[in-house]
Write an enzyme that holds these catalytic residues in place. Sequence first.
Site, PDB file in Angstrom:
ATOM      1  CB  THR A 163      14.218  83.037  61.968  1.00 17.29           C
ATOM      2  OG1 THR A 163      13.254  83.513  60.649  1.00 17.29           O
ATOM      3  CG2 THR A 163      14.426  81.578  62.318  1.00 17.29           C
ATOM      4  CG  ASP A 164      14.518  90.232  64.113  1.00 15.84           C
ATOM      5  OD1 ASP A 164      13.698  90.266  62.647  1.00 15.84           O
ATOM      6  OD2 ASP A 164      14.322  90.136  64.377  1.00 15.84           O
ATOM      7  CD1 TRP A 165      11.772  89.830  56.863  1.00 15.42           C
ATOM      8  CD2 TRP A 165      11.412  88.583  58.565  1.00 15.42           C
ATOM      9  NE1 TRP A 165      10.526  88.865  56.977  1.00 15.42           N
ATOM     10  CE2 TRP A 165      10.294  88.690  57.666  1.00 15.42           C
ATOM     11  CE3 TRP A 165      10.443  88.107  60.302  1.00 15.42           C
ATOM     12  CZ2 TRP A 165       8.952  88.160  57.737  1.00 15.42           C
ATOM     13  CZ3 TRP A 165       9.951  87.811  60.530  1.00 15.42           C
ATOM     14  CH2 TRP A 165       8.592  88.290  59.365  1.00 15.42           C
TER      15      TRP A 165
END
Length: 815
Positions: A228-230
């Site tokens: 995932t993106d952060w």
Amino acid sequence: MKYKDLIRKMTLEEKASLMSGKDFWQTMDIERLGINSMFLADGPHGIRKQAEAADHLGLNASIPATCFPTAATVANSWNEELGEKIGDYLGIEAVAQKVNVLLGPGINMKRNPLAGRNFEYFSEDPYLAGKMAAGMIRGIQSHGISACVKHFAVNNQEERRMSIDTVVDERTLREIYLTAFEIAIKEGKTKTVMSAYNMLNGAYTNENIHLMRDILRNEWNYDGVVVTDWGGSNDRVAGLIAGNELEMPTTAGETNEEIIQAIKSGRIKEEVLDECVDRLLDLIFTTEEVYKNPQKDFNREEHHKVAQKAAEESIVLLKNEDNILPLKKGKKVAVIGDFAQNARYQGAGSSIVNPTILEHTLECLEEVGIKSIGFEPGFERYGKRSQKKIDRACALAKDADVILLYIGLDEATEAEGLDRQNMKIPENQIELLDALYKVNSNIVAVLSCGAAIEMPWINKVKGLVHGYLAGQAGARAILRVLSGDVNPSGKLAETYPLRYEDTPSYHNFPGKEVSVEYKEGIYIGYRYYDTANVNVLFPFGYGLSYTTFEYSDIQVEKDGVTFTISNTGSLDGMEVAQLYVGSKSKEIFRPKKELKGFTKVFLHPGESKRVTIPFDDKTFRYFNVKTNKWEIEEADYEIMIGTSSADIRLADTLFVEGTGAPLPYDKSNLPSYYSGKANNVCVEEFEKLLGHKVPVAKWDRTKPLGYNDTIAQCQYAKGGFARFAFHSITFAHWFLRKIGKRSTANLIMMSVYHMPFRGVARMTGGIINMPMLDGILMIVNGHFFKGLKHVLKERSKMVKVAKVEKTIVGATKEM
């Protein structure tokens, strides 16, 4: 599965623990089984590994690393080998800093010139972006570590990026927004993909079965890891089902427990988790191989020279009236503009690099033989007007033969988390240019910015050199082009419209509330301008040289096109030849022309070369929404060779047999798309293209706010405290901008204003968990005391659990 035996030895809790981070940048380890942590670091154009406190916003300094030109810059080189070379050197530095996964390159399409992260992305064209990315990935991964192509997919605005729903038709999704990823994954063989924050047609990207399973895994046969993106995880179990292995950063075990409970309840089978664990283990074990040998530091000077070479080949000469460039020897030059004193060389946000060396124009003038009579800043960097600075600049300019005027966009204007408000450069810079023009018209503008801008002032400059964001060695690289030591060979990887209103997504950017509608369909960038016959300032693929090139003798065969390029000028030079293809059939709407190949050729004066650009599986294809697959339309195709999308030098026709697929559209339903004039399509026609109703784009202001609503929506909250908080945030943002603290003001918008409530839990590393967030939402929705009590109760519970776990761990270590 590769690691079946190892996975059998794991407890359910251990398997679940691997699915989210250990901290902000590291994955979880399992010491007893010899499974180590991986380190992930930002790095689209330079390694950003933080030595101290970790963050995702570029606040805290990182270990020094070479700051190469950004993707928007390197794309202008149109050189896959250069992309691979930059990747190679990025990989060397990543290994030196013990990084397993380098988070880049970014390959989202430049749908709109105002998108705040355009400086991090390659192009408006998926073929060019995909090819450049594949080269960079190969270079990075040649050192045994992993690249991470991002942000998958259709992430084209920063405003409300963590919750916006992108509404796009299937054909546009495939042809425009996924093709670059397809090339990067199939040709670059990236080991890691980062999912985007946004929703796609109603489902968050990392939970989107169609995107993650049907296309990524099944069609493209991708067997790597998805991260995932952060803070980009919404429903952790839904993400796991879609095949999203890794959630970052840590949630202090909260989402691990969600996975465990989902397996125990039968919501998902343990085999699904095992499949994800297996892929993650493969990434861990393959990327740590390189660290079994002692690692050397990298040669800073050598890497700096590579950054300079990359910048030199990516600089674009846009205007050269009266052959004012290259600068003649002995000319008296006045250097004006704040960017000459302090270089504007990179963007802002998670990609910010702490450079090993940083060159500025004023330090390099003598070395390239430019005779400077002095320097004046001319303007305040962040837009404040100063007549005194203008007057001093004009006084210097009067005595010069040529003015080098350094202008562009500042760091606070182009930043992750924010979209630009307009396409203009600051007014104080234009005022300076106007004043200089009155005293000396021999002006060469040097432009520094990472995205397209309007240039109503262009008639007041004789020369225009665009350095984009050229990295730590960009200042010297630009001077070498100005002096003639380097012949410019860059070509624009995006179109420069005359004005923002001309852009195809003008009426549909950004999505302000629930969703954003991609009504323009496949007509983005030059695909729109060329098809709808809209005049532009600079076309896609445009760039001048100090020499001249001629094209001749085109020969088209079924597997490619061959032609001759000749250098008819007096200097060595490189030319980018571009292959465009256009179908002559009118049965299926298509752009007038589409880029399907390119090559860069070096030629001495008088030299000619025979060049071949092969056709590939993407040359004639289109996505058919009836058959749900790629098809070829039987038709005559125009094969065009040009120096830009608007300057076609050679053309021929080729008949191509089709796949016999049924026509996907009823022409009468889609007049805007068949004409190409798709910049302002009505809802009814867009729904015909989509094949379903457009979802409601406005927030439902009557409902209580929930996990995926944003802090900005507190303006409609029932709770007075929440409304007060909202007005405090907006006032703080206004006040900070007013007093000139624009970067700090930007952070409020980026990390607070557009953050969905779930992000408060996902981005705080377990300090605030979801049960505490439930209490916060009670406060927001008008139940202040009940909510506060709930927050305190859950906080106390979390602290007690942490103490018990600490005691158990301590006792285990003593045994």
